[in-house]
Design a protein around this motif. Structure first.
Motif, PDB file in Angstrom:
ATOM      1  N   PRO A  24       0.675  -1.243   0.035  1.00 47.78           N
ATOM      2  CA  PRO A  24       0.161   0.216  -0.251  1.00 47.78           C
ATOM      3  C   PRO A  24       0.340   1.528   0.119  1.00 47.78           C
ATOM      4  O   PRO A  24       0.337   2.492  -0.819  1.00 47.78           O
ATOM      5  N   TYR A  25       1.971   1.070   0.048  1.00 46.76           N
ATOM      6  CA  TYR A  25       3.178   2.505   0.800  1.00 46.76           C
ATOM      7  C   TYR A  25       3.282   2.552  -0.634  1.00 46.76           C
ATOM      8  O   TYR A  25       3.409   3.286  -1.602  1.00 46.76           O
ATOM      9  N   ASP A  26       3.754   1.384  -1.218  1.00 44.75           N
ATOM     10  CA  ASP A  26       4.237   1.478  -2.385  1.00 44.75           C
ATOM     11  C   ASP A  26       3.600   2.194  -3.325  1.00 44.75           C
ATOM     12  O   ASP A  26       3.777   2.897  -4.494  1.00 44.75           O
ATOM     13  N   VAL A  27       2.142   1.488  -3.709  1.00 47.81           N
ATOM     14  CA  VAL A  27       1.065   1.718  -4.524  1.00 47.81           C
ATOM     15  C   VAL A  27       0.954   3.140  -4.098  1.00 47.81           C
ATOM     16  O   VAL A  27       0.442   4.101  -5.355  1.00 47.81           O
ATOM     17  N   SER A  28       0.586   3.917  -3.784  1.00 41.10           N
ATOM     18  CA  SER A  28       0.892   4.901  -3.089  1.00 41.10           C
ATOM     19  C   SER A  28       1.351   6.241  -3.275  1.00 41.10           C
ATOM     20  O   SER A  28       0.708   7.569  -3.738  1.00 41.10           O
ATOM     21  N   LEU A  29       2.185   6.022  -2.910  1.00 41.58           N
ATOM     22  CA  LEU A  29       3.676   6.813  -2.948  1.00 41.58           C
ATOM     23  C   LEU A  29       4.295   7.016  -4.585  1.00 41.58           C
ATOM     24  O   LEU A  29       3.623   8.530  -4.962  1.00 41.58           O
ATOM     25  N   LYS A  30       3.498   6.123  -5.871  1.00 43.74           N
ATOM     26  CA  LYS A  30       3.310   5.893  -6.963  1.00 43.74           C
ATOM     27  C   LYS A  30       2.586   7.213  -7.156  1.00 43.74           C
ATOM     28  O   LYS A  30       2.635   7.917  -8.240  1.00 43.74           O
ATOM     29  N   LEU A  31       1.426   7.209  -6.902  1.00 44.68           N
ATOM     30  CA  LEU A  31       0.252   7.273  -6.953  1.00 44.68           C
ATOM     31  C   LEU A  31       0.407   9.642  -6.994  1.00 44.68           C
ATOM     32  O   LEU A  31       0.010   9.873  -7.680  1.00 44.68           O
ATOM     33  N   VAL A  32       1.054   9.275  -5.565  1.00 44.87           N
ATOM     34  CA  VAL A  32       1.352  10.681  -4.809  1.00 44.87           C
ATOM     35  C   VAL A  32       2.533  11.843  -5.922  1.00 44.87           C
ATOM     36  O   VAL A  32       2.927  12.810  -6.738  1.00 44.87           O
ATOM     37  N   ALA A  33       3.133  10.452  -6.757  1.00 45.62           N
ATOM     38  CA  ALA A  33       4.707  11.327  -7.144  1.00 45.62           C
ATOM     39  C   ALA A  33       4.064  11.700  -8.340  1.00 45.62           C
ATOM     40  O   ALA A  33       4.452  12.498  -9.672  1.00 45.62           O
ATOM     41  N   GLU A  34       2.832  10.286  -9.166  1.00 48.41           N
ATOM     42  CA  GLU A  34       2.362  11.132 -10.607  1.00 48.41           C
ATOM     43  C   GLU A  34       1.574  12.345 -10.414  1.00 48.41           C
ATOM     44  O   GLU A  34       1.853  13.137 -11.468  1.00 48.41           O
ATOM     45  N   ASP A  35       0.526  12.268  -8.938  1.00 49.73           N
ATOM     46  CA  ASP A  35      -0.250  13.347  -9.876  1.00 49.73           C
ATOM     47  C   ASP A  35       0.975  14.411  -8.997  1.00 49.73           C
ATOM     48  O   ASP A  35       0.377  16.085  -9.642  1.00 49.73           O
ATOM     49  N   LEU A  36       1.988  15.012  -8.499  1.00 56.75           N
ATOM     50  CA  LEU A  36       2.771  16.098  -8.006  1.00 56.75           C
ATOM     51  C   LEU A  36       3.682  16.358  -8.934  1.00 56.75           C
ATOM     52  O   LEU A  36       4.190  17.529  -9.635  1.00 56.75           O
ATOM     53  N   GLY A  37       4.175  15.326 -10.344  1.00 48.50           N
ATOM     54  CA  GLY A  37       4.839  15.220 -11.291  1.00 48.50           C
ATOM     55  C   GLY A  37       6.087  15.615 -10.594  1.00 48.50           C
ATOM     56  O   GLY A  37       6.830  16.286 -11.788  1.00 48.50           O
ATOM     57  N   ILE A  38       6.508  14.389 -10.230  1.00 48.09           N
ATOM     58  CA  ILE A  38       8.228  14.255  -9.416  1.00 48.09           C
ATOM     59  C   ILE A  38       8.421  13.221 -10.055  1.00 48.09           C
ATOM     60  O   ILE A  38       7.780  12.083  -9.892  1.00 48.09           O
ATOM     61  N   PRO A  39       9.796  12.502 -10.152  1.00 54.10           N
ATOM     62  CA  PRO A  39      10.098  11.525 -10.660  1.00 54.10           C
ATOM     63  C   PRO A  39      10.332  10.225  -9.873  1.00 54.10           C
ATOM     64  O   PRO A  39      10.540  10.875  -8.854  1.00 54.10           O
ATOM     65  N   LEU A  40      10.021   9.228 -10.543  1.00 54.18           N
ATOM     66  CA  LEU A  40      10.245   7.476  -8.975  1.00 54.18           C
ATOM     67  C   LEU A  40      10.515   6.687  -9.833  1.00 54.18           C
ATOM     68  O   LEU A  40       9.962   5.853  -9.993  1.00 54.18           O
ATOM     69  N   ASP A  41      11.863   7.128 -10.865  1.00 51.09           N
ATOM     70  CA  ASP A  41      12.207   6.020 -11.262  1.00 51.09           C
ATOM     71  C   ASP A  41      13.041   4.655 -11.250  1.00 51.09           C
ATOM     72  O   ASP A  41      13.816   4.981 -10.356  1.00 51.09           O
ATOM     73  N   LYS A  42      12.822   3.724 -10.718  1.00 48.78           N
ATOM     74  CA  LYS A  42      12.501   2.294  -9.744  1.00 48.78           C
ATOM     75  C   LYS A  42      14.437   1.729 -10.129  1.00 48.78           C
ATOM     76  O   LYS A  42      14.671   1.621 -11.636  1.00 48.78           O
ATOM     77  N   ILE A  43      15.146   2.169  -9.631  1.00 47.74           N
ATOM     78  CA  ILE A  43      16.671   0.894  -9.356  1.00 47.74           C
ATOM     79  C   ILE A  43      15.871  -0.457 -10.159  1.00 47.74           C
ATOM     80  O   ILE A  43      15.332  -1.030  -9.671  1.00 47.74           O
ATOM     81  N   GLU A  44      16.328  -0.425 -11.316  1.00 50.98           N
ATOM     82  CA  GLU A  44      16.274  -2.295 -11.992  1.00 50.98           C
ATOM     83  C   GLU A  44      17.401  -3.039 -11.422  1.00 50.98           C
ATOM     84  O   GLU A  44      17.977  -2.662 -11.173  1.00 50.98           O
ATOM     85  N   ASP A  45      16.673  -4.206 -11.508  1.00 54.75           N
ATOM     86  CA  ASP A  45      17.716  -5.556 -10.396  1.00 54.75           C
ATOM     87  C   ASP A  45      17.910  -5.184  -9.205  1.00 54.75           C
ATOM     88  O   ASP A  45      18.943  -5.498  -8.849  1.00 54.75           O
ATOM     89  N   TYR A  46      17.144  -4.254  -8.236  1.00 49.31           N
ATOM     90  CA  TYR A  46      17.703  -4.033  -6.906  1.00 49.31           C
ATOM     91  C   TYR A  46      17.629  -5.294  -6.755  1.00 49.31           C
ATOM     92  O   TYR A  46      16.830  -6.067  -6.941  1.00 49.31           O
ATOM     93  N   ASN A  47      18.396  -5.371  -5.752  1.00 47.47           N
ATOM     94  CA  ASN A  47      18.036  -6.139  -4.388  1.00 47.47           C
ATOM     95  C   ASN A  47      18.079  -6.529  -3.334  1.00 47.47           C
ATOM     96  O   ASN A  47      18.205  -4.814  -2.589  1.00 47.47           O
TER      97      ASN A  47
END
Length: 305
Positions: A24-47
């Motif tokens: 729920p934290y992940d999903v809502s944080l992405k919604l907020v980032a999209e609404d605010l227009g701030i980038p949230l580009d995930k690190i691929e293949d993170y561990n």
């Protein structure tokens, strides 16, 4: 339109928690980032960052796991890494501290990174918690401008947890600009006020919840969690607002045990700060996954629908 950040190019490290129990934290944080227009580009293949435990078993592994994530962020061209989990923020910051302070350790770490097929880490990253990222990139007025569903009259207790600004030598809280106050953090308070909520006095905002001891020493964890809930209740809070998936899940899953041991009046719903932001921005309880929270904050928030 994507807003420029005061951190340069940002890479987002979700960590294990946001891909699991903290969804729920992940999903809502992405919604907020999209609404605010701030980038949230995930690190691929993170561990996994090694959380808080690995360093107690294998010191080198406790540094290598976070170092690989930092090196991957640099390969993306990032200037900063944003993490939402204070435990992850701690692990990444701790590694940055030790690799900066001890050149021979940095050299050894980079040798291992190359053997793992990752480029050497050059220490040129700023490590940022999601609360700091939103507060410093958008600002309070920017947040207010997105509110469609003001949370007027909602009394909240912002629970930062013990690792959001600690230890100062790792997080650099109080030592540089863009950092929250190391003794009395207030960034989340101001974000919640921008949504229209009333932030109650809350002296337990940085107390430890005993999260790492939930299974190893239940009695200690229950005692610490009960103290946090008692302080929130005493000051009239209706919802405990979190920025830490470990603390959030620990308190929620122990709520019945806490009530049984310390009294039913300590029951209280929990919500991630990003869930309240997304809800105030007009997203539905289902979109924000507020309905997925064990303690169901919609019993309180339904009055805003």
């Amino acid at each position: 339109m994507t807003l420029p950040t005061p951190y340069g190019k940002v890479a987002f490290y979700p960590g294990c928690a946001l891909d699991g129990l903290g969804k729920p934290y992940d999903v809502s944080l992405k919604l907020v980032a999209e609404d605010l227009g701030i980038p949230l580009d995930k690190i691929e293949d993170y561990n996994c960052c090694g959380a808080l435990e690995v360093k107690n078993v294998n010191t080198m592994a406790g540094l290598l796991l976070p170092a690989r994530n930092l090196a991957l962020a640099r390969e993306m061209g990032a200037d900063a890494v944003v993490s939402a989990c204070p435990g992850c923020h701690y692990s990444l910051s701790r590694t940055q501290y030790y690799l900066t302070k001890y050149p021979k350790l940095r050299e050894k770490t980079n040798i291992y990174l190359e053997k793992m097929g990752t480029k050497q880490y050059d220490l040129k990253l700023m490590l940022v918690h999601a609360v700091e990222y939103i507060y410093n990139t958008v600002g309070i007025e920017g947040i207010k401008s997105k509110v469609k569903r003001p949370l007027t009259g909602l009394k909240v207790a912002p629970y930062y947890g013990c690792l959001y600004v600690r230890p100062k030598s790792y997080t650099l809280a109080g030592y540089m600009k863009l950092r929250d106050d190391p003794e009395r953090p207030f960034f989340m308070d101001e974000i919640l006020k921008a949504l229209g909520a009333e932030v109650v006095p809350f002296e337990a905002k940085t107390m430890c919840c005993g999260g790492p001891h939930v299974y190893s020493d239940v009695e200690v964890a229950l005692h610490l969690e009960a103290r946090i809930l008692k302080e929130a209740k005493r000051n009239g809070a209706e919802i405990l607002v979190t920025d830490c998936p470990l603390g959030h899940v620990a308190i929620e899953t122990n709520m019945n045990k806490i009530a049984e041991k310390y009294g039913e009046d300590l029951r209280m719903p929990l919500a991630y700060f990003s869930q309240l932001m997304a809800f105030a921005f007009g997203h539905s309880p289902e979109e924000t996954l507020l309905t997925a929270n064990i303690t169901n904050p919609m019993s309180i928030l339904k009055r805003y629908l």
